[in-house]
Write a protein that holds these residues in place. Structure first.
Motif, short mmCIF file in Angstrom:
data_model
loop_
_atom_site.label_atom_id
_atom_site.label_comp_id
_atom_site.label_asym_id
_atom_site.label_seq_id
_atom_site.Cartn_x
_atom_site.Cartn_y
_atom_site.Cartn_z
N ASN A 70 -48.72 57.79 -6.08
CA ASN A 70 -48.25 57.14 -4.87
C ASN A 70 -47.88 58.23 -3.88
O ASN A 70 -46.90 58.93 -4.09
CB ASN A 70 -47.04 56.26 -5.14
CG ASN A 70 -46.45 55.67 -3.88
OD1 ASN A 70 -45.33 55.98 -3.53
ND2 ASN A 70 -47.20 54.84 -3.21
N PRO A 71 -48.66 58.44 -2.87
CA PRO A 71 -49.85 57.73 -2.42
C PRO A 71 -51.07 58.06 -3.26
O PRO A 71 -51.08 59.08 -3.97
CB PRO A 71 -50.02 58.22 -0.98
CG PRO A 71 -49.42 59.57 -0.96
CD PRO A 71 -48.28 59.52 -1.95
N PRO A 72 -52.10 57.24 -3.19
CA PRO A 72 -53.32 57.49 -3.96
C PRO A 72 -53.94 58.84 -3.63
O PRO A 72 -53.89 59.30 -2.50
CB PRO A 72 -54.26 56.35 -3.54
CG PRO A 72 -53.35 55.28 -3.05
CD PRO A 72 -52.19 55.99 -2.43
N ALA A 73 -54.51 59.47 -4.66
CA ALA A 73 -55.15 60.77 -4.49
C ALA A 73 -56.61 60.64 -4.07
O ALA A 73 -57.20 61.58 -3.57
CB ALA A 73 -55.05 61.57 -5.78
N SER A 74 -57.20 59.47 -4.29
CA SER A 74 -58.61 59.27 -3.95
C SER A 74 -58.81 57.83 -3.49
O SER A 74 -57.93 57.00 -3.59
CB SER A 74 -59.50 59.57 -5.16
OG SER A 74 -59.20 58.68 -6.21
N GLY A 75 -60.01 57.57 -2.99
CA GLY A 75 -60.35 56.22 -2.57
C GLY A 75 -60.08 55.99 -1.09
O GLY A 75 -59.65 56.89 -0.37
N PRO A 76 -60.32 54.77 -0.64
CA PRO A 76 -60.20 54.48 0.79
C PRO A 76 -58.76 54.54 1.32
O PRO A 76 -58.55 54.67 2.51
CB PRO A 76 -60.77 53.07 0.93
CG PRO A 76 -60.63 52.47 -0.43
CD PRO A 76 -60.78 53.62 -1.40
N HIS A 77 -57.76 54.45 0.44
CA HIS A 77 -56.37 54.46 0.87
C HIS A 77 -55.66 55.76 0.49
O HIS A 77 -54.43 55.80 0.40
CB HIS A 77 -55.62 53.26 0.29
CG HIS A 77 -56.22 51.95 0.67
ND1 HIS A 77 -56.17 51.46 1.95
CD2 HIS A 77 -56.93 51.05 -0.04
CE1 HIS A 77 -56.79 50.30 2.01
NE2 HIS A 77 -57.27 50.03 0.81
N ALA A 78 -56.44 56.83 0.28
CA ALA A 78 -55.87 58.12 -0.11
C ALA A 78 -54.88 58.59 0.96
O ALA A 78 -55.16 58.56 2.15
CB ALA A 78 -56.98 59.14 -0.30
N GLU A 85 -52.09 54.06 -6.87
CA GLU A 85 -53.31 54.27 -7.66
C GLU A 85 -52.90 54.51 -9.10
O GLU A 85 -52.03 55.32 -9.38
CB GLU A 85 -54.06 55.49 -7.11
CG GLU A 85 -55.26 55.88 -7.93
CD GLU A 85 -55.88 57.17 -7.41
OE1 GLU A 85 -57.11 57.18 -7.24
OE2 GLU A 85 -55.14 58.14 -7.16
N VAL A 86 -53.54 53.80 -10.02
CA VAL A 86 -53.27 53.99 -11.44
C VAL A 86 -54.59 54.31 -12.14
O VAL A 86 -55.57 53.60 -11.96
CB VAL A 86 -52.62 52.73 -12.07
CG1 VAL A 86 -52.47 52.90 -13.57
CG2 VAL A 86 -51.29 52.45 -11.44
N ILE A 87 -54.58 55.38 -12.93
CA ILE A 87 -55.74 55.77 -13.68
C ILE A 87 -55.37 55.71 -15.16
O ILE A 87 -54.48 56.43 -15.61
CB ILE A 87 -56.21 57.20 -13.30
CG1 ILE A 87 -56.51 57.25 -11.81
CG2 ILE A 87 -57.41 57.61 -14.14
CD1 ILE A 87 -56.70 58.64 -11.26
N ALA A 88 -56.04 54.84 -15.89
CA ALA A 88 -55.80 54.68 -17.33
C ALA A 88 -56.98 55.27 -18.10
O ALA A 88 -58.12 54.93 -17.82
CB ALA A 88 -55.63 53.21 -17.69
#
Length: 92
Positions: A70-78, A85-88
């Motif tokens: 939080n905030p996302p490291a990648s993607g459209p809302h980086a 963003e959650v990476i499992a």
């Protein structure tokens, strides 16, 4: 007969892999929603990890890794602090 058994084994392997992928996606989605609901309280990672634990996914056990950004490291809302963003990941 050997070809038939080989095809059956391959079908089972593909089915198990698809099931595991679906389970991980469910864990990540649920954790992201739980983390986002905690944005106003500042406890994003804990909320996400608790939601993942409800899906039998505990970070650091059995090869399970849950990364909460939080905030996302990648993607459209980086970089946007209003998103989680959650990476499992799970070792096989």
């Amino acid at each position: 007969m050997a070809a038939l058994m080989g095809m059956a084994a391959l079908s089972i392997d593909i089915g198990v892999a698809y099931f595991q992928k679906t389970k991980l996606q469910t864990v990540a989605d649920g954790a992201a929603i739980a983390g986002a609901s905690e944005l106003q309280y500042g406890d994003v990672a804990t909320g996400a990890q608790q939601a993942a634990a409800l899906n039998s996914f505990v970070d650091g056990s059995n090869g399970d890794t849950l990364t909460v950004n939080n905030p996302p490291a990648s993607g459209p809302h980086a970089g946007n602090a209003q998103y989680v963003e959650v990476i499992a990941t799970q070792s096989q």
